[in-house]
Design a protein around this motif. Structure first.
Motif, PDB file in Angstrom:
ATOM      1  N   ALA A   1       0.832  -1.207   0.000  1.00  0.00           N
ATOM      2  CA  ALA A   1       0.000   0.000   0.000  1.00  0.00           C
ATOM      3  C   ALA A   1       0.870   1.262   0.000  1.00  0.00           C
ATOM      4  O   ALA A   1       0.565   2.250  -0.681  1.00  0.00           O
ATOM      5  CB  ALA A   1      -0.924  -0.010   1.211  1.00  0.00           C
TER       6      ALA A   1
ATOM      7  N   ILE B   1      -1.023   5.543   5.302  1.00  0.00           N
ATOM      8  CA  ILE B   1      -1.760   4.479   4.620  1.00  0.00           C
ATOM      9  C   ILE B   1      -3.229   4.571   5.017  1.00  0.00           C
ATOM     10  O   ILE B   1      -3.553   4.786   6.188  1.00  0.00           O
ATOM     11  CB  ILE B   1      -1.221   3.096   5.024  1.00  0.00           C
ATOM     12  CG1 ILE B   1       0.237   2.952   4.612  1.00  0.00           C
ATOM     13  CG2 ILE B   1      -2.054   1.977   4.409  1.00  0.00           C
ATOM     14  CD1 ILE B   1       0.877   1.702   5.168  1.00  0.00           C
ATOM     15  N   GLU B   2      -4.108   4.422   4.053  1.00  0.00           N
ATOM     16  CA  GLU B   2      -5.538   4.392   4.365  1.00  0.00           C
ATOM     17  C   GLU B   2      -5.896   3.066   5.028  1.00  0.00           C
ATOM     18  O   GLU B   2      -5.582   1.993   4.501  1.00  0.00           O
ATOM     19  CB  GLU B   2      -6.372   4.575   3.095  1.00  0.00           C
ATOM     20  CG  GLU B   2      -7.871   4.574   3.364  1.00  0.00           C
ATOM     21  CD  GLU B   2      -8.704   4.710   2.119  1.00  0.00           C
ATOM     22  OE1 GLU B   2      -9.900   4.368   2.161  1.00  0.00           O
ATOM     23  OE2 GLU B   2      -8.148   5.141   1.081  1.00  0.00           O
ATOM     24  N   ARG B   3      -6.519   3.148   6.200  1.00  0.00           N
ATOM     25  CA  ARG B   3      -6.972   1.960   6.921  1.00  0.00           C
ATOM     26  C   ARG B   3      -8.458   1.743   6.648  1.00  0.00           C
ATOM     27  O   ARG B   3      -9.251   2.685   6.745  1.00  0.00           O
ATOM     28  CB  ARG B   3      -6.750   2.130   8.425  1.00  0.00           C
ATOM     29  CG  ARG B   3      -5.273   2.133   8.845  1.00  0.00           C
ATOM     30  CD  ARG B   3      -4.942   3.456   9.519  1.00  0.00           C
ATOM     31  NE  ARG B   3      -3.757   3.354  10.369  1.00  0.00           N
ATOM     32  CZ  ARG B   3      -2.584   3.859  10.066  1.00  0.00           C
ATOM     33  NH1 ARG B   3      -2.410   4.508   8.919  1.00  0.00           N
ATOM     34  NH2 ARG B   3      -1.561   3.741  10.887  1.00  0.00           N
ATOM     35  N   ARG B   4      -8.821   0.521   6.352  1.00  0.00           N
ATOM     36  CA  ARG B   4     -10.224   0.178   6.091  1.00  0.00           C
ATOM     37  C   ARG B   4     -10.671  -0.832   7.148  1.00  0.00           C
ATOM     38  O   ARG B   4     -10.235  -1.978   7.134  1.00  0.00           O
ATOM     39  CB  ARG B   4     -10.362  -0.405   4.680  1.00  0.00           C
ATOM     40  CG  ARG B   4     -11.801  -0.534   4.193  1.00  0.00           C
ATOM     41  CD  ARG B   4     -11.860  -1.063   2.771  1.00  0.00           C
ATOM     42  NE  ARG B   4     -11.479  -2.458   2.670  1.00  0.00           N
ATOM     43  CZ  ARG B   4     -10.334  -2.893   2.158  1.00  0.00           C
ATOM     44  NH1 ARG B   4      -9.436  -2.036   1.704  1.00  0.00           N
ATOM     45  NH2 ARG B   4     -10.065  -4.187   2.090  1.00  0.00           N
TER      46      ARG B   4
ATOM     47  N   SER C   1      -4.609   0.276  -2.630  1.00  0.00           N
ATOM     48  CA  SER C   1      -5.180   1.582  -2.277  1.00  0.00           C
ATOM     49  C   SER C   1      -5.381   1.742  -0.784  1.00  0.00           C
ATOM     50  O   SER C   1      -5.470   2.867  -0.279  1.00  0.00           O
ATOM     51  CB  SER C   1      -6.524   1.771  -2.992  1.00  0.00           C
ATOM     52  OG  SER C   1      -7.442   0.739  -2.611  1.00  0.00           O
ATOM     53  N   SER C   2      -5.459   0.625  -0.057  1.00  0.00           N
ATOM     54  CA  SER C   2      -5.715   0.685   1.381  1.00  0.00           C
ATOM     55  C   SER C   2      -5.320  -0.637   2.013  1.00  0.00           C
ATOM     56  O   SER C   2      -4.969  -1.599   1.316  1.00  0.00           O
ATOM     57  CB  SER C   2      -7.194   0.977   1.649  1.00  0.00           C
ATOM     58  OG  SER C   2      -8.006  -0.076   1.126  1.00  0.00           O
TER      59      SER C   2
END
Length: 331
Positions: A200, A278-281, A206-207
């Motif tokens: 990522a 980093i995008e966390r989902r 992306s996430s």
């Protein structure tokens, strides 16, 4: 005794290729047997001999043992994705258990006296305590863990019946890459957190999915014991040295650092090392995931001539990131 030849199965894969490097650097001669289904020929150091074959191909394995005067086997070949083991259990019992049985039979037939096995903390299942020792109950909750535990049982019985000693190392969460940039985790579609996170960070994803943020842990996310792959490889060499020095004894040892980090702590470390976010989902928990799983590593520290050299989360992440960037240059 380090002038002997070691056969490494799965030596073109992630952990196996690092073990090959550690063995060669220590002065051992190495023959790799790998079918290259998930491994890469380029990951095998040029000092080693690569034989492209399945480990259950008894004829080729036994010819390799005889032809290269193999005196020890390190066995890494197998399938390692837990969810896949649940959806396709027979694949795991074939690749991990049945194939290991064939390899053991070849070892016994050819008189190989030392055997080191790549086992897993998944043999413990969902422990009642967050820290587990080698004496903790082994109650696997998926076919991957059971397939490894069955191989441990075969090793125990073979060692009781034949002049073979063994070491089974139960890995916790393996991460990082060779500090010299010679190998790293290269398989597409990896599921290990640090690998996913550095993918990522380099734009390959992306996430990052966080599976559960309501565990009974300081920040609600799962805590795991992460061990640098080069330290793990060094532990294999130390285990082999011990088997040679004391052929009457076998060992089952946890391979971890004895402390853990949460998912969020790992992602924070990646942010720190990369200087980006980093995008966390957040997603739901995965079935069977314990809140925390940490090794009691007192036995391995007391038994082997081994001291971890890279027990630092930012170091592990930095090495993984450097490899990810190098891997991108190959593609």
């Amino acid at each position: 005794m380090r002038d002997m030849t070691v056969l490494v199965t799965g030596g073109a894969g992630y952990i196996g290729s690092h073990a090959v490097l550690a063995l060669l650097d220590a002065g051992y001669q190495v023959v790799v047997v790998d079918n290259l289904v998930t491994g890469f020929a380029w990951a095998v150091d040029s000092r080693a001999t690569l034989i492209e074959a399945n480990i259950e191909d008894d004829g080729r394995v036994r010819a390799a043992i005889r032809g290269h005067h193999v005196r020890a086997i390190m066995h890494f070949a197998g399938s390692v994705v837990v969810p896949e083991s649940v959806s396709d259990p027979l694949k795991y019992y074939r690749n991990n258990t049945v194939a290991s049985r064939s390899l053991l039979e070849s070892a016994v037939a050819e008189g190989v006296p030392h055997f080191i096995f790549s086992s897993t903390a998944a043999t413990y299942g969902t422990p009642a305590t967050e820290t587990v020792s080698e004496n903790s109950p082994t109650v696997p909750i998926n076919p991957y863990g059971m397939s490894k535990l069955m191989t441990e049982a075969m090793l125990r019985d073979v060692a009781a019946a034949h002049p073979v000693n063994y070491a089974a190392l139960r890995y916790f969460n393996v991460a990082g890459a060779d500090p010299q940039g010679r190998s790293g985790q290269s398989t597409a579609g990896a599921t290990h957190l640090i690998k996913v996170a550095v993918e990522a960070a380099t734009g390959k994803r992306s996430s990052v999915a966080v599976f559960g943020n309501d565990f009974d842990t300081p920040d609600g996310t799962g805590v795991r014991d992460y061990i640098h792959v080069s330290d793990l490889a060094a532990a294999h060499v130390a285990a082999l040295d011990l088997l040679i020095a004391d052929p009457a004894k076998s060992h089952i040892l946890n391979a971890g650092y004895g402390h853990g980090f949460s998912v969020m702590q790992v992602l924070d470390a990646v942010d720190r090392v990369t200087n980006r976010t980093i995008e966390r989902r957040i997603e739901g928990r995965r079935v069977g995931d314990p809140a925390a799983l940490i090794s009691d590593n007192k036995a391995i520290l007391a038994t082997l001539d081994w001291t971890p050299q890279r027990d630092d989360l930012d170091t592990i992440v930095g090495d993984a990131l450097a490899w990810e960037r190098k891997l991108a240059e190959r593609q």
